[in-house]
Design a protein around this motif. Structure first.
Motif, PDB file in Angstrom:
ATOM      1  N   PHE A  48       0.829  -1.201   0.000  1.00 21.64           N
ATOM      2  CA  PHE A  48       0.000   0.000   0.000  1.00 21.64           C
ATOM      3  C   PHE A  48       0.867   1.255   0.000  1.00 21.64           C
ATOM      4  CE2 PHE A  48      -2.072   3.332   2.536  1.00 21.64           C
ATOM      5  CZ  PHE A  48      -3.135   3.616   1.697  1.00 21.64           C
ATOM      6  N   LEU A  49       1.887   1.287   0.861  1.00 23.09           N
ATOM      7  CA  LEU A  49       2.781   2.445   0.897  1.00 23.09           C
ATOM      8  C   LEU A  49       3.522   2.616  -0.422  1.00 23.09           C
ATOM      9  CD1 LEU A  49       4.303   2.357   4.481  1.00 23.09           C
ATOM     10  CD2 LEU A  49       2.577   3.905   3.569  1.00 23.09           C
ATOM     11  N   LEU A  50       3.917   1.512  -1.042  1.00 23.79           N
ATOM     12  CA  LEU A  50       4.580   1.576  -2.340  1.00 23.79           C
ATOM     13  C   LEU A  50       3.650   2.163  -3.398  1.00 23.79           C
ATOM     14  CD1 LEU A  50       7.115   0.861  -4.017  1.00 23.79           C
ATOM     15  CD2 LEU A  50       6.017  -1.340  -4.475  1.00 23.79           C
ATOM     16  N   LEU A  51       2.393   1.746  -3.401  1.00 23.15           N
ATOM     17  CA  LEU A  51       1.434   2.296  -4.362  1.00 23.15           C
ATOM     18  C   LEU A  51       1.169   3.780  -4.127  1.00 23.15           C
ATOM     19  CD1 LEU A  51      -1.144  -0.605  -4.676  1.00 23.15           C
ATOM     20  CD2 LEU A  51       0.484   0.177  -6.385  1.00 23.15           C
ATOM     21  N   VAL A  52       1.103   4.193  -2.869  1.00 24.67           N
ATOM     22  CA  VAL A  52       0.923   5.611  -2.554  1.00 24.67           C
ATOM     23  C   VAL A  52       2.125   6.407  -3.050  1.00 24.67           C
ATOM     24  CG1 VAL A  52       0.815   7.273  -0.659  1.00 24.67           C
ATOM     25  CG2 VAL A  52      -0.657   5.270  -0.635  1.00 24.67           C
ATOM     26  N   PHE A  53       3.336   5.876  -2.825  1.00 27.19           N
ATOM     27  CA  PHE A  53       4.548   6.547  -3.296  1.00 27.19           C
ATOM     28  C   PHE A  53       4.540   6.668  -4.808  1.00 27.19           C
ATOM     29  CE2 PHE A  53       8.833   6.037  -5.058  1.00 27.19           C
ATOM     30  CZ  PHE A  53       9.393   7.231  -4.631  1.00 27.19           C
ATOM     31  N   ILE A  54       4.191   5.603  -5.519  1.00 34.29           N
ATOM     32  CA  ILE A  54       4.167   5.637  -6.985  1.00 34.29           C
ATOM     33  C   ILE A  54       3.122   6.626  -7.472  1.00 34.29           C
ATOM     34  CG2 ILE A  54       3.549   4.259  -9.022  1.00 34.29           C
ATOM     35  CD1 ILE A  54       4.960   1.902  -7.646  1.00 34.29           C
ATOM     36  N   HIS A  55       1.955   6.639  -6.831  1.00 37.20           N
ATOM     37  CA  HIS A  55       0.909   7.589  -7.221  1.00 37.20           C
ATOM     38  C   HIS A  55       1.395   9.025  -7.038  1.00 37.20           C
ATOM     39  CE1 HIS A  55      -3.089   9.173  -7.873  1.00 37.20           C
ATOM     40  NE2 HIS A  55      -2.956   9.881  -6.761  1.00 37.20           N
ATOM     41  N   TYR A  56       2.023   9.303  -5.900  1.00 35.69           N
ATOM     42  CA  TYR A  56       2.543  10.644  -5.679  1.00 35.69           C
ATOM     43  C   TYR A  56       3.635  10.963  -6.695  1.00 35.69           C
ATOM     44  CZ  TYR A  56       5.188  14.513  -3.896  1.00 35.69           C
ATOM     45  OH  TYR A  56       5.842  15.704  -3.813  1.00 35.69           O
ATOM     46  N   TRP A  57       4.542  10.038  -6.884  1.00 32.97           N
ATOM     47  CA  TRP A  57       5.702  10.293  -7.728  1.00 32.97           C
ATOM     48  C   TRP A  57       5.289  10.619  -9.165  1.00 32.97           C
ATOM     49  CZ3 TRP A  57      10.646  10.857  -6.293  1.00 32.97           C
ATOM     50  CH2 TRP A  57      11.600  10.924  -7.297  1.00 32.97           C
ATOM     51  N   PHE A  58       4.324   9.875  -9.708  1.00 33.19           N
ATOM     52  CA  PHE A  58       3.976  10.056 -11.108  1.00 33.19           C
ATOM     53  C   PHE A  58       2.825  11.031 -11.347  1.00 33.19           C
ATOM     54  CE2 PHE A  58       6.262   6.011 -11.459  1.00 33.19           C
ATOM     55  CZ  PHE A  58       7.124   6.344 -12.493  1.00 33.19           C
ATOM     56  N   PHE A  59       1.898  11.171 -10.396  1.00 33.77           N
ATOM     57  CA  PHE A  59       0.702  11.946 -10.685  1.00 33.77           C
ATOM     58  C   PHE A  59       0.587  13.239  -9.889  1.00 33.77           C
ATOM     59  CE2 PHE A  59      -0.411   7.507 -11.603  1.00 33.77           C
ATOM     60  CZ  PHE A  59      -0.588   7.639 -12.977  1.00 33.77           C
ATOM     61  N   LEU A  60       1.029  13.278  -8.667  1.00 33.00           N
ATOM     62  CA  LEU A  60       0.825  14.460  -7.836  1.00 33.00           C
ATOM     63  C   LEU A  60       2.055  15.349  -7.724  1.00 33.00           C
ATOM     64  CD1 LEU A  60      -1.201  12.858  -4.920  1.00 33.00           C
ATOM     65  CD2 LEU A  60      -2.057  14.018  -6.940  1.00 33.00           C
ATOM     66  N   SER A  61       3.172  14.933  -8.283  1.00 31.94           N
ATOM     67  CA  SER A  61       4.407  15.689  -8.113  1.00 31.94           C
ATOM     68  C   SER A  61       4.471  16.919  -9.014  1.00 31.94           C
ATOM     69  CB  SER A  61       5.609  14.793  -8.395  1.00 31.94           C
ATOM     70  OG  SER A  61       5.586  14.374  -9.752  1.00 31.94           O
ATOM     71  N   GLY A  62       3.655  16.991 -10.042  1.00 33.90           N
ATOM     72  CA  GLY A  62       3.667  18.142 -10.940  1.00 33.90           C
ATOM     73  C   GLY A  62       4.672  18.012 -12.073  1.00 33.90           C
ATOM     74  N   ARG A  63       5.426  16.920 -12.100  1.00 28.11           N
ATOM     75  CA  ARG A  63       6.384  16.704 -13.184  1.00 28.11           C
ATOM     76  C   ARG A  63       5.709  15.923 -14.296  1.00 28.11           C
ATOM     77  NH1 ARG A  63       9.523  15.389  -8.457  1.00 28.11           N
ATOM     78  NH2 ARG A  63       8.927  13.226  -8.767  1.00 28.11           N
ATOM     79  N   SER A  64       6.336  15.939 -15.478  1.00 32.30           N
ATOM     80  CA  SER A  64       5.809  15.121 -16.563  1.00 32.30           C
ATOM     81  C   SER A  64       6.140  13.661 -16.282  1.00 32.30           C
ATOM     82  CB  SER A  64       6.415  15.551 -17.904  1.00 32.30           C
ATOM     83  OG  SER A  64       7.791  15.223 -17.937  1.00 32.30           O
ATOM     84  N   PHE A  65       5.486  12.773 -16.994  1.00 31.43           N
ATOM     85  CA  PHE A  65       5.696  11.345 -16.776  1.00 31.43           C
ATOM     86  C   PHE A  65       7.137  10.961 -17.075  1.00 31.43           C
ATOM     87  CE2 PHE A  65       5.722   6.942 -18.248  1.00 31.43           C
ATOM     88  CZ  PHE A  65       5.189   6.314 -17.144  1.00 31.43           C
ATOM     89  N   LEU A  66       7.691  11.491 -18.181  1.00 31.49           N
ATOM     90  CA  LEU A  66       9.055  11.133 -18.558  1.00 31.49           C
ATOM     91  C   LEU A  66      10.083  11.651 -17.557  1.00 31.49           C
ATOM     92  CD1 LEU A  66       9.015  11.566 -22.431  1.00 31.49           C
ATOM     93  CD2 LEU A  66       9.074   9.457 -21.102  1.00 31.49           C
ATOM     94  N   SER A  67       9.907  12.873 -17.058  1.00 28.55           N
ATOM     95  CA  SER A  67      10.869  13.377 -16.083  1.00 28.55           C
ATOM     96  C   SER A  67      10.749  12.610 -14.759  1.00 28.55           C
ATOM     97  CB  SER A  67      10.689  14.880 -15.860  1.00 28.55           C
ATOM     98  OG  SER A  67       9.444  15.147 -15.271  1.00 28.55           O
ATOM     99  N   SER A  68       9.534  12.218 -14.379  1.00 25.44           N
ATOM    100  CA  SER A  68       9.364  11.393 -13.173  1.00 25.44           C
ATOM    101  C   SER A  68      10.038  10.049 -13.341  1.00 25.44           C
ATOM    102  CB  SER A  68       7.878  11.183 -12.883  1.00 25.44           C
ATOM    103  OG  SER A  68       7.261  12.376 -12.531  1.00 25.44           O
ATOM    104  N   LEU A  69       9.859   9.438 -14.507  1.00 28.82           N
ATOM    105  CA  LEU A  69      10.470   8.141 -14.780  1.00 28.82           C
ATOM    106  C   LEU A  69      11.994   8.256 -14.785  1.00 28.82           C
ATOM    107  CD1 LEU A  69       9.891   5.197 -15.490  1.00 28.82           C
ATOM    108  CD2 LEU A  69       9.933   5.863 -17.892  1.00 28.82           C
ATOM    109  N   ALA A  70      12.519   9.330 -15.385  1.00 33.15           N
ATOM    110  CA  ALA A  70      13.968   9.521 -15.426  1.00 33.15           C
ATOM    111  C   ALA A  70      14.535   9.694 -14.018  1.00 33.15           C
ATOM    112  CB  ALA A  70      14.314  10.723 -16.294  1.00 33.15           C
ATOM    113  N   GLN A  71      13.872  10.475 -13.181  1.00 35.19           N
ATOM    114  CA  GLN A  71      14.355  10.662 -11.813  1.00 35.19           C
ATOM    115  C   GLN A  71      14.272   9.370 -11.007  1.00 35.19           C
ATOM    116  OE1 GLN A  71      12.290  14.002 -10.115  1.00 35.19           O
ATOM    117  NE2 GLN A  71      14.033  15.336 -10.543  1.00 35.19           N
TER     118      GLN A  71
END
Length: 139
Positions: free
Chosen positions: A97-120
């Motif tokens: 659950f914590l991993l899914l929350v982290f992934i959701h934040y990282w890719f959708f709520l961080s304000g970055r594009s998908f590619l820049s999130s993936l690169a980071q």
């Protein structure tokens, strides 16, 4: 059109919204479409109380102690996914659950594009693997 995002809403407003009481009124449905509840409020409360009492007294609470698989466990495939979704191993389920929350934040709520999130994310994984590789084999 409103420009709503999580950054525009203060934290106290979110907390206040989560803690407020809600009471639903079906008088408009009764007036305009002739709605009538199937079960009265009193009967619904009584049935709910009765069902929770039955659930406490039944074998549902002690089901995890038996070796017999439930229908849901069988439908989910009976493997690790079923164990996680059915909270059989609470530590593993909470970690997922914590991993899914982290992934959701990282890719959708961080304000970055998908590619820049993936690169980071890939950069962080590479740095973690490099750090792991320089550790001595025994500590």
């Amino acid at each position: 059109m409103s420009n709503w995002s999580a950054e525009n809403v203060p934290v106290l407003d979110i907390i206040e919204l989560a803690l407020c009481h809600r009471r639903f009124n079906c008088s408009a449905a009764q007036k305009y479409i002739g709605y009538s509840p199937v079960v009265s409020l009193e009967e619904g409360v009584a049935l709910t109380a009765k069902s929770t009492q039955l659930a406490r007294e039944s074998s549902f609470s002690s089901y995890s102690d038996t070796d017999e698989e439930s229908k849901v466990h069988k439908l989910l495939g009976g493997g690790k996914v079923a164990e996680i979704l059915l909270w059989r191993n609470e530590q593993r389920t909470f970690t997922c659950f914590l991993l899914l929350v982290f992934i959701h934040y990282w890719f959708f709520l961080s304000g970055r594009s998908f590619l820049s999130s993936l690169a980071q994310l890939l950069l962080m994984i590479a740095a973690a693997l490099w750090g792991y590789s320089i550790l001595p084999p025994t500590m």
